[in-house]
Design a protein around this motif. Structure first.
Motif, PDB file in Angstrom:
ATOM      1  N   GLU A 106       0.857  -1.191   0.000  1.00 38.48           N
ATOM      2  CA  GLU A 106       0.000   0.000   0.000  1.00 38.48           C
ATOM      3  C   GLU A 106       0.892   1.238   0.000  1.00 38.48           C
ATOM      4  N   ILE A 107       0.710   2.047  -1.031  1.00 36.31           N
ATOM      5  CA  ILE A 107       1.589   3.190  -1.279  1.00 36.31           C
ATOM      6  C   ILE A 107       0.733   4.353  -1.764  1.00 36.31           C
ATOM      7  N   PRO A 108       1.113   5.620  -1.529  1.00 34.47           N
ATOM      8  CA  PRO A 108       0.309   6.752  -2.011  1.00 34.47           C
ATOM      9  C   PRO A 108       0.054   6.674  -3.514  1.00 34.47           C
ATOM     10  N   THR A 109      -1.193   6.917  -3.915  1.00 33.56           N
ATOM     11  CA  THR A 109      -1.551   6.849  -5.333  1.00 33.56           C
ATOM     12  C   THR A 109      -1.133   8.099  -6.095  1.00 33.56           C
ATOM     13  N   HIS A 110      -1.038   9.225  -5.386  1.00 30.94           N
ATOM     14  CA  HIS A 110      -0.666  10.481  -6.029  1.00 30.94           C
ATOM     15  C   HIS A 110       0.708  10.928  -5.550  1.00 30.94           C
ATOM     16  N   PRO A 111       1.381  11.779  -6.313  1.00 30.91           N
ATOM     17  CA  PRO A 111       2.691  12.281  -5.880  1.00 30.91           C
ATOM     18  C   PRO A 111       2.601  12.989  -4.532  1.00 30.91           C
ATOM     19  N   VAL A 112       3.625  12.812  -3.700  1.00 28.85           N
ATOM     20  CA  VAL A 112       3.676  13.464  -2.390  1.00 28.85           C
ATOM     21  C   VAL A 112       4.677  14.613  -2.449  1.00 28.85           C
ATOM     22  N   GLU A 118       5.478  13.239   5.325  1.00 26.06           N
ATOM     23  CA  GLU A 118       5.756  11.896   5.846  1.00 26.06           C
ATOM     24  C   GLU A 118       4.982  10.872   5.012  1.00 26.06           C
ATOM     25  N   VAL A 119       5.658   9.775   4.650  1.00 25.66           N
ATOM     26  CA  VAL A 119       5.044   8.750   3.806  1.00 25.66           C
ATOM     27  C   VAL A 119       5.084   7.406   4.530  1.00 25.66           C
ATOM     28  N   ASN A 120       3.950   6.718   4.548  1.00 26.44           N
ATOM     29  CA  ASN A 120       3.862   5.381   5.137  1.00 26.44           C
ATOM     30  C   ASN A 120       3.673   4.340   4.036  1.00 26.44           C
ATOM     31  N   LEU A 121       4.513   3.315   4.044  1.00 26.05           N
ATOM     32  CA  LEU A 121       4.374   2.188   3.127  1.00 26.05           C
ATOM     33  C   LEU A 121       3.965   0.981   3.958  1.00 26.05           C
ATOM     34  N   ILE A 166       8.729   6.914   5.907  1.00 23.12           N
ATOM     35  CA  ILE A 166       9.772   7.808   5.388  1.00 23.12           C
ATOM     36  C   ILE A 166       9.431   9.208   5.871  1.00 23.12           C
ATOM     37  N   LYS A 167      10.228   9.719   6.797  1.00 22.75           N
ATOM     38  CA  LYS A 167       9.991  11.063   7.316  1.00 22.75           C
ATOM     39  C   LYS A 167      10.749  12.081   6.472  1.00 22.75           C
ATOM     40  N   ASN A 168      10.127  13.262   6.340  1.00 22.12           N
ATOM     41  CA  ASN A 168      10.741  14.351   5.565  1.00 22.12           C
ATOM     42  C   ASN A 168      11.180  13.846   4.189  1.00 22.12           C
ATOM     43  N   VAL A 169      10.225  13.296   3.423  1.00 25.01           N
ATOM     44  CA  VAL A 169      10.509  12.683   2.127  1.00 25.01           C
ATOM     45  C   VAL A 169      11.126  13.703   1.164  1.00 25.01           C
ATOM     46  N   SER A 170      12.045  13.247   0.303  1.00 21.19           N
ATOM     47  CA  SER A 170      12.707  14.113  -0.673  1.00 21.19           C
ATOM     48  C   SER A 170      12.727  13.423  -2.035  1.00 21.19           C
ATOM     49  N   LYS A 171      13.227  14.138  -3.062  1.00 23.76           N
ATOM     50  CA  LYS A 171      13.276  13.583  -4.417  1.00 23.76           C
ATOM     51  C   LYS A 171      14.137  12.329  -4.482  1.00 23.76           C
ATOM     52  N   SER A 172      15.118  12.223  -3.574  1.00 25.24           N
ATOM     53  CA  SER A 172      15.974  11.032  -3.579  1.00 25.24           C
ATOM     54  C   SER A 172      15.221   9.776  -3.147  1.00 25.24           C
ATOM     55  N   ASP A 173      14.056   9.955  -2.514  1.00 28.54           N
ATOM     56  CA  ASP A 173      13.237   8.803  -2.090  1.00 28.54           C
ATOM     57  C   ASP A 173      12.335   8.308  -3.212  1.00 28.54           C
ATOM     58  N   ALA A 223       6.073   8.660  -6.222  1.00 28.96           N
ATOM     59  CA  ALA A 223       6.437   9.924  -6.879  1.00 28.96           C
ATOM     60  C   ALA A 223       6.536  11.030  -5.838  1.00 28.96           C
ATOM     61  N   VAL A 224       7.576  11.839  -5.943  1.00 27.55           N
ATOM     62  CA  VAL A 224       7.793  12.964  -5.038  1.00 27.55           C
ATOM     63  C   VAL A 224       7.941  14.230  -5.866  1.00 27.55           C
ATOM     64  N   ILE A 225       7.191  15.259  -5.491  1.00 24.40           N
ATOM     65  CA  ILE A 225       7.278  16.535  -6.207  1.00 24.40           C
ATOM     66  C   ILE A 225       7.862  17.592  -5.285  1.00 24.40           C
ATOM     67  N   LYS A 226       8.532  18.563  -5.878  1.00 18.84           N
ATOM     68  CA  LYS A 226       9.178  19.609  -5.100  1.00 18.84           C
ATOM     69  C   LYS A 226       8.138  20.536  -4.493  1.00 18.84           C
ATOM     70  N   GLN A 227       8.460  21.039  -3.310  1.00 17.10           N
ATOM     71  CA  GLN A 227       7.591  21.990  -2.628  1.00 17.10           C
ATOM     72  C   GLN A 227       7.676  23.319  -3.341  1.00 17.10           C
ATOM     73  N   HIS A 228       6.515  23.855  -3.756  1.00 13.38           N
ATOM     74  CA  HIS A 228       6.501  25.132  -4.474  1.00 13.38           C
ATOM     75  C   HIS A 228       6.437  26.277  -3.475  1.00 13.38           C
TER      76      HIS A 228
END
Length: 372
Positions: free
Chosen positions: A188-194, A199-202, A234-241, A261-266
């Motif tokens: 179970e993983i987020p369906t949309h980019p975070v 914080e992301v839970n898998l 995954i706390k404080n998720v980044s593009k490297s994740d 998918a991880v998107i940059k904070q605008h």
């Protein structure tokens, strides 16, 4: 060369889809690259990087049709959206020769059957074929294809074929993934980019039980580690994740891979001081008291003028009453005192004017000194 491109919107891409469904092509054939995904949310584009020409690359909307195709089009093809999220890449090879090897374009599951077909551009008839894996001969077949039954991870590698009198094909990679236990494990993983920083839970879910279990998590095919529970955070998720994640449960099997998918904070654009459209007039702290003093001084001037005017009118009326009263006792009549009244009024008005002039001069001096 003619490039025909259509436009489609997709999300959740894992692999591009090639039409015809193979990784090797003869020159002057036609090939289409599509971004196959689940939903129509984000626009995906087809990108490729040439193996033949240094620093050559190309971007097109999906699907991307290339006709005719040449050796220079050999390279990596993948899908990418406007947020920079990428799919897995496929290596497409175009040859000027007469032999190609048809292999599955996507990874095959362990236990399945795989057919490798050696194709001769000159003829469609069967022929004697030699097959190779990782540069080592597998043997000679009296037909144009070979079948791998119950394929396993040990069958993964680079394959090619050769036909006597026609030549040798390029190499293509056959990818094999482990078979999960009848679909008993899912991730179970987020369906949309975070967004970055969240914080992301898998969660690795076992169909057979709801209890906690020892779980191993993977990212891009590499083990991240083993957890004594069914989930990882995954706390404080980044593009490297960003990447392909899966999990496995001992005795239950392995999940399919899913893309995180991880998107940059605008952040809002910084205020531009040179942009006059955003300028707001401001009164400095030094100017504000002077402005207030000036306002009150003007009000005081008006009040003093009004007060002096009232004093002058009262003096005029007082003299008129006094003149009439004295005429009743003396020899002069009230009418005779009119002349005296007018004279006194003139004198009173002149004196009031002088007083007003003096007051104004004094107030102007006060204003000048307060402002400066």
């Amino acid at each position: 060369m003619v490039i025909q491109a259509g436009c489609s919107n997709f999300t959740g891409a894992i692999f591009p889809h090639i039409v015809p469904n193979r990784l090797q092509f003869f020159e002057y054939e036609s090939v289409s690259v599509h971004c196959e995904v689940d939903n129509n949310i984000t626009e995906w584009r087809v990108k490729w990087k040439s193996h033949k020409i240094k620093n050559a690359s190309h971007t097109s909307t999906s699907p991307c049709k290339i006709y005719p195709i040449f050796e220079s089009h050999s390279g990596e093809y993948w899908c990418e959206n406007e947020d920079g999220i990428k799919s897995e890449a496929l290596n497409i090879t175009i040859t000027a020769g007469f032999v190609i090897l048809e292999t599955p374009t996507h990874p095959v599951m362990e236990g399945n059957e795989v057919i490798l077909n050696c194709k001769n551009k000159k003829t469609q008839s069967e022929h004697i074929t030699d097959f190779y894996k990782d540069g080592v001969s597998l043997g000679t077949w009296n037909q144009s294809s070979m079948t791998i039954k119950n394929v396993s991870k040990s069958d993964e590698g680079l394959y090619k074929c050769s036909i006597d009198g026609a030549g040798e094909s390029p190499e293509s990679w056959l990818a094999v993934i482990k078979q999960s236990k009848a679909g008993f494990v899912i991730l179970e993983i987020p369906t949309h980019p975070v967004k970055e920083g969240n914080e992301v839970n898998l969660n690795c879910k076992n169909k057979e039980t709801q209890s906690e279990h020892i779980t191993e998590f993977y990212k891009d095919g590499v083990s991240i580690g083993t957890w004594n529970q069914s989930s990882m955070t995954i706390k404080n998720v980044s593009k490297s994740d960003e990447g392909l994640y899966k999990c496995s449960i001992d005795g239950a099997g392995e999940s399919h891979e899913s893309w995180l998918a991880v998107i940059k904070q605008h952040h809002p654009a910084p205020y531009n001081k040179t942009d006059l459209s955003h300028e707001v007039p401001k009164i400095s702290h030094d100017e504000f008291p002077k402005t207030l003093i000036l306002l009150w001084t003007v009000i005081c001037v008006l009040l003093v003028d009004l007060l002096l005017l009232l004093v002058g009118l009262l003096l005029q009326n007082k003299y008129k009453v006094s003149a009439c009263f004295s005429s009743a006792q003396g020899s002069h009549s009230c009418e005779d005192n009119t002349v005296l009244q007018e004279e006194y009024t003139q004198v009173s008005y002149t004196s009031v004017q002088k007083e007003l002039k003096v007051s104004r001069e004094h107030i102007e001096t006060v204003i000048y000194s307060s402002v400066n």
